[in-house]
Design a protein around this motif. Sequence first.
Motif, mmCIF file in Angstrom:
data_model
loop_
_atom_site.group_PDB
_atom_site.id
_atom_site.type_symbol
_atom_site.label_atom_id
_atom_site.label_comp_id
_atom_site.label_asym_id
_atom_site.label_seq_id
_atom_site.Cartn_x
_atom_site.Cartn_y
_atom_site.Cartn_z
ATOM 1 N N THR A 43 32.267 22.387 -41.059
ATOM 2 C CA THR A 43 31.943 23.153 -39.794
ATOM 3 C C THR A 43 30.313 22.380 -39.853
ATOM 4 O O THR A 43 29.483 22.790 -40.496
ATOM 5 N N LEU A 44 31.019 21.454 -38.887
ATOM 6 C CA LEU A 44 29.731 20.540 -37.583
ATOM 7 C C LEU A 44 29.119 21.491 -36.909
ATOM 8 O O LEU A 44 30.087 21.482 -36.060
ATOM 9 N N ASN A 53 28.625 16.676 -32.307
ATOM 10 C CA ASN A 53 27.766 15.292 -31.075
ATOM 11 C C ASN A 53 28.256 14.242 -31.578
ATOM 12 O O ASN A 53 28.921 12.680 -31.856
ATOM 13 N N ASN A 54 27.506 14.017 -33.382
ATOM 14 C CA ASN A 54 27.351 12.835 -34.178
ATOM 15 C C ASN A 54 28.796 12.617 -35.012
ATOM 16 O O ASN A 54 28.755 11.435 -34.703
ATOM 17 N N TRP A 55 29.271 13.970 -35.125
ATOM 18 C CA TRP A 55 30.871 13.416 -35.907
ATOM 19 C C TRP A 55 32.046 12.461 -34.807
ATOM 20 O O TRP A 55 32.664 11.774 -34.962
ATOM 21 N N LYS A 56 31.636 13.180 -33.249
ATOM 22 C CA LYS A 56 32.622 12.126 -32.111
ATOM 23 C C LYS A 56 32.071 11.380 -32.405
ATOM 24 O O LYS A 56 33.092 10.243 -32.176
ATOM 25 N N LEU A 73 40.734 20.912 -36.912
ATOM 26 C CA LEU A 73 41.051 21.956 -37.095
ATOM 27 C C LEU A 73 40.626 23.011 -35.974
ATOM 28 O O LEU A 73 41.786 23.841 -35.371
ATOM 29 N N LYS A 74 39.585 23.025 -35.406
ATOM 30 C CA LYS A 74 38.961 23.715 -34.832
ATOM 31 C C LYS A 74 38.081 23.428 -33.432
ATOM 32 O O LYS A 74 36.581 22.917 -34.541
ATOM 33 N N GLU A 75 38.030 23.902 -32.553
ATOM 34 C CA GLU A 75 36.652 22.781 -31.430
ATOM 35 C C GLU A 75 36.222 24.188 -30.585
ATOM 36 O O GLU A 75 36.693 25.177 -30.231
ATOM 37 N N THR A 76 34.809 24.895 -30.620
ATOM 38 C CA THR A 76 34.166 25.292 -29.754
ATOM 39 C C THR A 76 32.780 24.169 -29.305
ATOM 40 O O THR A 76 33.027 23.162 -29.537
ATOM 41 N N GLU A 77 32.693 24.753 -28.059
ATOM 42 C CA GLU A 77 31.344 24.232 -27.438
ATOM 43 C C GLU A 77 30.515 23.534 -28.603
ATOM 44 O O GLU A 77 29.682 22.504 -28.220
ATOM 45 N N VAL A 80 33.042 22.368 -34.847
ATOM 46 C CA VAL A 80 34.288 21.858 -34.794
ATOM 47 C C VAL A 80 33.825 21.243 -36.673
ATOM 48 O O VAL A 80 33.481 21.227 -37.393
ATOM 49 N N VAL A 81 35.216 21.937 -36.192
ATOM 50 C CA VAL A 81 35.749 22.265 -37.939
ATOM 51 C C VAL A 81 36.665 21.503 -38.707
ATOM 52 O O VAL A 81 37.885 21.234 -37.560
#
Length: 203
Positions: A43-44, A53-56, A73-77, A80-81
Motif C-alpha cells: 500500500t503506497l 503520486n510518485n508511483w503514478k 487492486l484498489k485506489e483511494t484519494e 493505492v494498493v
Amino acid sequence: MDIAIKDFRSKIKEFDDVEYMVNVIVLNAAPTIKELKAGTTVTLCNHDKNMKNNWKNYKEELLERLKLKAFELKETEDAVVVLFYKEELLKNKLENELVKTYLKKFGYKSEMTLYEKLTLLKKRYEKNACPHELGLFLGFPLDDVKIFIESPHSECLICGYWKVYKDEHYAMKTFEDFDAAKLEIINKVCSGLSLTEILDGIA
C-alpha cells in the motif's frame, strides 16, 4: 527483525521521495523478487512521502528496474494498493488444478487469462475490504487459504505471513526464507549499497 526494519526505515528517510518509495517496495517485495513468493501487495500512501503520486509518475521506470509486474487492486484519494508479482510464477500457481477448481467458487473461470483473473480480483477487492482468495494470488498454500475462508474461527497453528492450519514445518521454513530475503535487502541498504547494486545481487 523488527529492530532491523526500524534501522532500515531510519536509513531510507534520508533518501529523496522516489528512492524512498522504491526501497519500501523492494523491502516488502523481496521474497517475490527472489521468486520465493508469487506476489506481494504493497500500500503506497501520499501521507508517507508522497508515495502514491510518485508511483503514478514513475511506475514504468520502477518496474523495469525491479523486473516485476504490477497490478493496481484498489485506489483511494490518498493511497493505492499494488500487487507486485512474477508473471510466470503467478501463472503457474493459479494454473494448479486444485487452485483453479477452488477459485471457481468465486467466479474465476478456468479459461480466464491472468489479466482477467486480476481484473476480477480487483472488482472483488473494491466490493470487499480484502477478498480472502487474495492469498492464492500471493502464493499461500491452498489448504490454509480454504480453512481461513471456510472456517474463520478455527484455531491456527501459527500466524506469520499467513495463518497456518496444516503444514507448520513448511510454513516455518517459508517464513524464515521470506525474512532472510528482507534482511538481505536491509543489510545491503544499511551498508550503503546503491539500489542498482542490490537488485543486481538478488534478482
